[in-house]
Design an enzyme around this catalytic site. Sequence first.
Site, mmCIF file in Angstrom:
data_model
loop_
_atom_site.group_PDB
_atom_site.id
_atom_site.type_symbol
_atom_site.label_atom_id
_atom_site.label_comp_id
_atom_site.label_asym_id
_atom_site.label_seq_id
_atom_site.Cartn_x
_atom_site.Cartn_y
_atom_site.Cartn_z
ATOM 1 N N PRO A 86 0.822 -1.223 0.000
ATOM 2 C CA PRO A 86 0.000 0.000 0.000
ATOM 3 C C PRO A 86 0.851 1.265 0.000
ATOM 4 O O PRO A 86 0.340 2.364 -0.215
ATOM 5 C CB PRO A 86 -0.833 -0.123 1.283
ATOM 6 C CG PRO A 86 -0.239 -1.230 2.072
ATOM 7 C CD PRO A 86 0.595 -2.067 1.172
ATOM 8 N N ASP A 164 -11.538 1.495 -23.567
ATOM 9 C CA ASP A 164 -11.538 1.342 -22.116
ATOM 10 C C ASP A 164 -11.661 2.681 -21.395
ATOM 11 O O ASP A 164 -11.142 3.693 -21.869
ATOM 12 C CB ASP A 164 -10.210 0.741 -21.636
ATOM 13 C CG ASP A 164 -10.145 -0.759 -21.826
ATOM 14 O OD1 ASP A 164 -11.191 -1.355 -22.090
ATOM 15 O OD2 ASP A 164 -9.033 -1.300 -21.707
#
Length: 225
Positions: A86, A164
Amino acid sequence: MKIDILTLFPEMFKGFLSESIIARAIKEKKVEINIYDIREYSKDKHKKVDDYQFGGGEGMVLMPQPIFDAVDDLKKEDTKVILMTPQGIPYKQKLAYNLSNEKHLLIICGHYEGFDERIRSLADMEVSIGDFVLTGGELASMVVTDSIVRLLDGVIKDASHQNDSFNDNLLDYPVYTKPREYRGMKVPEVLLSGNHALIDEWRNKMKIERTKKRRPDLLKGDLYE
Ligand code: ADE
């Protein structure tokens, strides 16, 4: 392309590798994905991979030895080593594109409680999939792998990822299928018109409107570098 993943939980990858587009890409040899158990690299007689942290504190910390040995074993000249944590750089579509051009990725899944700081020195790049903390890097490594594999030549139709979300820093436009009306909600007329210039214009407009409304931060354009 080859993707090697170092993990303490190899079983977690079974479903991921055996279903849908990823399974097909492996079968058609568009990508080779290998899962390596960090424990197998432990020199400890009980295959221990973690220990208490110096200075005190809760939680076990992944030791350097098994990871360093695994990287020594698996890293080749053209390998990019990625550490899932993280604390890494935020993962974005642009990075997925860049990584899809690499020959060999070696992804290290971080440990829920933390890993010895010296492990960072092995990584070419530390990557986070978002500002939240998972129990380990496994799901994060699957997210990264999935997003890369779908971009590899021949895995899905080129046109499928040209539109996308996040290409051009815009979210994707809305799409519809049959029926033309469902529970009172109608497919926009323009999509039934057969006029492709008009349809393209509408889709572009929708992309901009949707992005302005939902993700105005994307329009600044600097987030996806
Ligand atoms: N490991 C735990 N949480 C993570 C995150 N958000 N991104 C990448 N790896 C992680």
